[in-house]
Design an enzyme around this catalytic site. Sequence first.
Site, PDB file in Angstrom:
ATOM      1  N   GLY A 237      18.588   8.676 -19.407  1.00 13.53           N
ATOM      2  CA  GLY A 237      18.320   7.963 -20.521  1.00 13.53           C
ATOM      3  C   GLY A 237      19.158   7.527 -21.509  1.00 13.53           C
ATOM      4  O   GLY A 237      18.761   6.818 -22.458  1.00 13.53           O
ATOM      5  N   GLU A 271      20.381  13.676 -15.197  1.00 13.42           N
ATOM      6  CA  GLU A 271      20.226  12.455 -14.122  1.00 13.42           C
ATOM      7  C   GLU A 271      20.403  11.118 -14.977  1.00 13.42           C
ATOM      8  O   GLU A 271      19.840  10.453 -14.699  1.00 13.42           O
ATOM      9  CB  GLU A 271      18.715  12.251 -13.774  1.00 13.42           C
ATOM     10  N   ARG A 274      22.345   4.609 -16.235  1.00 18.52           N
ATOM     11  CA  ARG A 274      23.062   3.567 -16.542  1.00 18.52           C
ATOM     12  C   ARG A 274      24.281   3.823 -17.535  1.00 18.52           C
ATOM     13  O   ARG A 274      25.290   3.349 -17.435  1.00 18.52           O
ATOM     14  CB  ARG A 274      21.981   2.938 -17.862  1.00 18.52           C
ATOM     15  N   CYS A 340      14.657 -22.283 -10.502  1.00 18.17           N
ATOM     16  CA  CYS A 340      13.649 -23.027 -11.136  1.00 18.17           C
ATOM     17  C   CYS A 340      12.522 -22.200 -11.913  1.00 18.17           C
ATOM     18  O   CYS A 340      11.345 -22.114 -11.327  1.00 18.17           O
ATOM     19  CB  CYS A 340      12.832 -23.831 -10.037  1.00 18.17           C
TER      20      CYS A 340
HETATM   21  C1  LIG Z   1      15.757   5.657 -13.819  1.00 14.03           C
HETATM   22  C2  LIG Z   1      15.780   7.252 -13.950  1.00 14.03           C
HETATM   23  C3  LIG Z   1      16.845   8.093 -14.560  1.00 14.03           C
HETATM   24  C4  LIG Z   1      18.067   7.129 -15.100  1.00 14.03           C
HETATM   25  O1  LIG Z   1      17.948   6.606 -16.230  1.00 14.03           O
HETATM   26  P1  LIG Z   1      18.979   5.947 -17.044  1.00 14.03           P
HETATM   27  O2  LIG Z   1      18.590   5.513 -18.271  1.00 14.03           O
HETATM   28  O3  LIG Z   1      19.601   5.058 -16.203  1.00 14.03           O
HETATM   29  O4  LIG Z   1      19.894   7.196 -17.321  1.00 14.03           O
HETATM   30  C5  LIG Z   1      16.743   9.426 -14.297  1.00 14.03           C
HETATM   31  N1  LIG Z   1      15.698  10.108 -13.717  1.00 14.03           N
HETATM   32  C6  LIG Z   1      14.727   9.322 -13.325  1.00 14.03           C
HETATM   33  C7  LIG Z   1      13.515  10.045 -12.948  1.00 14.03           C
HETATM   34  C8  LIG Z   1      14.643   7.992 -13.297  1.00 14.03           C
HETATM   35  O5  LIG Z   1      13.662   7.370 -13.005  1.00 14.03           O
END
Ligand SMILES: *Cc1c(COP(=O)(O)O)cnc(C)c1O
Length: 412
Positions: A237, A271, A274, A340
């Site tokens: 996140g 996790e 981005r 388009c």
């Molecule tokens: C998309 C996602 C992430 C990664 O989110 P980022 O904002 O790209 O860091 C982590 N965990 C889960 C379960 C996700 O769906």
Amino acid sequence: MFEFRHGSLHAESVPLEAIAREFGTPCYVYSRAALAAALSAFQSACGGHDALVCYAMKANSNLAILNLFAGMGAGFDIVSGGELARVIAAGGDPGKVVFSGVGKSAAEMRYALGSGILCFNVESPAELERLAGVAGAMGRRAPVSFRVNPDVDARTHPYISTGLKENKFGVEFDAAFGLYRAATRLPQIEVIGIDCHIGSDLIQYAPLIEALDKMLGLVDRLAAEGIRLRHLDLGGGLGIRYRDELPPDVGAYMREVFERVGERKLKLLFEPGRSLVGNAGLLLTRIEYLKPGAARNFAVVDAAMNDLLRPALYQAWHDIVAVSDSGGPGAVYDVVGPVCESADFLGKRRELAVSAGDLLAVMSAGAYAMCMSSNYNSRPRAAEVMVDGEKTHLIRERERPEALFALERLLR
Ligand SMILES: *Cc1c(COP(=O)(O)O)cnc(C)c1O
């Protein structure tokens, strides 16, 4: 890792002009050093703590990127069986894979369990029941975390907010305790952790800490009940700078996390998606035409919404820069593609001094870019190139038009 040298934009030591000449446009360009630096910053911020960074590979799932991260010790957060196949093809360790997502099929569960993944992040009671059935039939026990929805406002774009009650993700916070008790009674299930992920592109980490506190409260209540969890997975996140945002500092965020976790015997999982890849890539595109007009001037480029959907989907803003100064007159342009749809734009009202034929770089295109591309308008997907110092590696060939209809059949 993307810098102007002698007036020409480079990826590490390679001029983007040379990449366009060799591989054509549109083309995604990644910096190996930038990718490695982002993962290594995250890993170092874990300090001496028991922790595992599981790259959320849906952000960019090119095998060369997965292979780089796997070699650096990363695990992976997957959301489909297809992503697990990619991890394995890229030499990643299934034992470091966590499997998220609200709609896991029985076939995906069998594949993941058979591959020996670290954990299923279960998102509903119905999913738990299906997983227990699959594990039972295989004579296995499935390692499980519940993804708990902490009902915290991530204060981000509504399409990428996932931790509110009205979002489809995770089990309800108030139901989690009961679900853990029920799950520990299932012989096919091994309860090992707890998980949350409240949204993407957060530009402040306060909501992540708010979620952490709720998770820790639950961890403690479960421990008091005799349910001791081995790990806490805080999801991803963290946002990045697209324009002038001040995204959270990974080190500061992690220090606060470890301080709050304190003496609890919990392995921490993260996790990030981005924040590991977003600013390590750009989309290189060439101006086909300049189309001046009374209301708007358009720069029509050879990349489009099928290559980079974020502006159309999230009204996302990407910086767009001229790769070199061609001496074109300065003007304000909407940078649009050939598709388009009026939603087909990469940027609006951008001041650029360009001529037809010039190269533009659409910055911060390492995350949720190539992986969201489509073949709309029968446009072959762009090539992908990774730069490593002075070397360039083609990591995905440009698609050939015949490949787009190779699976189609005429009536017989
Ligand atoms: C998309 C996602 C992430 C990664 O989110 P980022 O904002 O790209 O860091 C982590 N965990 C889960 C379960 C996700 O769906």
